[in-house]
Design a protein around this motif. Structure first.
Motif, mmCIF file in Angstrom:
data_model
loop_
_atom_site.group_PDB
_atom_site.id
_atom_site.type_symbol
_atom_site.label_atom_id
_atom_site.label_comp_id
_atom_site.label_asym_id
_atom_site.label_seq_id
_atom_site.Cartn_x
_atom_site.Cartn_y
_atom_site.Cartn_z
ATOM 1 N N ALA A 1 0.830 -1.187 0.000
ATOM 2 C CA ALA A 1 0.000 0.000 0.000
ATOM 3 C C ALA A 1 0.873 1.249 0.000
ATOM 4 C CB ALA A 1 -0.917 -0.006 1.208
ATOM 5 N N ALA A 2 1.995 1.197 0.738
ATOM 6 C CA ALA A 2 2.888 2.368 0.802
ATOM 7 C C ALA A 2 3.503 2.616 -0.567
ATOM 8 C CB ALA A 2 3.964 2.142 1.860
ATOM 9 N N ARG A 3 3.806 1.536 -1.290
ATOM 10 C CA ARG A 3 4.392 1.664 -2.623
ATOM 11 C C ARG A 3 3.417 2.353 -3.582
ATOM 12 N NH1 ARG A 3 6.599 -3.674 -5.377
ATOM 13 N NH2 ARG A 3 4.404 -4.038 -5.424
ATOM 14 N N PHE A 4 2.120 1.984 -3.502
ATOM 15 C CA PHE A 4 1.109 2.616 -4.344
ATOM 16 C C PHE A 4 0.946 4.090 -3.973
ATOM 17 C CE2 PHE A 4 -0.457 -1.843 -4.786
ATOM 18 C CZ PHE A 4 -0.198 -1.946 -6.145
ATOM 19 N N ALA A 5 1.020 4.405 -2.688
ATOM 20 C CA ALA A 5 0.878 5.792 -2.235
ATOM 21 C C ALA A 5 2.032 6.631 -2.772
ATOM 22 C CB ALA A 5 0.833 5.853 -0.714
ATOM 23 N N LYS A 6 3.264 6.083 -2.735
ATOM 24 C CA LYS A 6 4.427 6.820 -3.262
ATOM 25 C C LYS A 6 4.271 7.033 -4.769
ATOM 26 C CE LYS A 6 7.920 5.506 0.078
ATOM 27 N NZ LYS A 6 9.188 4.825 0.300
ATOM 28 N N ARG A 7 3.829 5.983 -5.450
ATOM 29 C CA ARG A 7 3.653 6.093 -6.898
ATOM 30 C C ARG A 7 2.579 7.116 -7.247
ATOM 31 N NH1 ARG A 7 1.321 1.292 -10.354
ATOM 32 N NH2 ARG A 7 -0.475 2.627 -10.429
ATOM 33 N N ASN A 8 1.445 7.073 -6.524
ATOM 34 C CA ASN A 8 0.383 8.047 -6.772
ATOM 35 C C ASN A 8 0.850 9.469 -6.463
ATOM 36 O OD1 ASN A 8 -1.332 6.077 -7.640
ATOM 37 N ND2 ASN A 8 -2.401 5.868 -5.672
#
Length: 167
Positions: A1-8
């Motif tokens: 989830a943290a990876r998606f947040a950074k990407r977004n």
């Protein structure tokens, strides 16, 4: 989830940066034009400084010089359509002619061939007149309802005085 947040966050940051950068050319142009003066205002300033009482000035209506600008002159110019200018200028009743060049390329509706020929004849006649001053560079739109440039081409031509009148 943290990876998606950074990407977004990176995508959103990139989109915001692209949006901000898209305004840069417009801002640069705005600051460049900010100090520019309309060629019609510059023309009227020149005429106000250059004309003396009794100077007879003929102005082409299609140049769209505001009446309040012309009112700043020490003399009252005569404003006429381009179709009347050649005959009036040849009468010897005027000292200066304020004219320009027409842009027929973007005219809507397209002028008829007779009208195009008349404009070409008029501009050939203008080219033979001695220029006293020149301002701007953009030809006048032939269609009176088209947008005008603040850098419209304006030419002040000297006319032959009437017999017995000094220039």
């Amino acid at each position: 989830a943290a990876r998606f947040a950074k990407r977004n966050t990176a995508i959103l940051g990139g989109a915001i940066a692209a949006l901000v950068l898209s305004f840069v050319p417009g801002l640069v142009t705005t600051f460049q034009v900010r100090g520019a003066r309309d060629s019609r205002v510059t023309l009227v300033n020149w005429l106000a400084e250059s004309s003396r009482p009794g100077t007879r000035i003929l102005v082409i209506r299609e140049l769209a010089i505001l009446p309040r600008e012309l009112a700043r002159l020490p003399v009252t110019p005569r404003v006429v359509p381009w179709t009347d200018a050649k005959a009036l200028a040849g009468s010897g009743a005027f000292d200066l002619l304020v004219c320009g060049r027409f842009d027929l390329a973007g005219s809507v509706p397209t002028p008829h061939e007779e009208e195009r020929a008349a404009v070409r004849d008029f501009e050939a006649w203008l080219a033979g007149l001695p220029a006293a001053a020149r301002f701007g560079s953009v030809p006048t739109p032939f269609n009176p309802f088209f947008w005008r440039s603040n850098d419209e081409l304006l030419i002040v031509a000297r006319l032959e005085p009437a017999a017995g009148r000094a220039p």
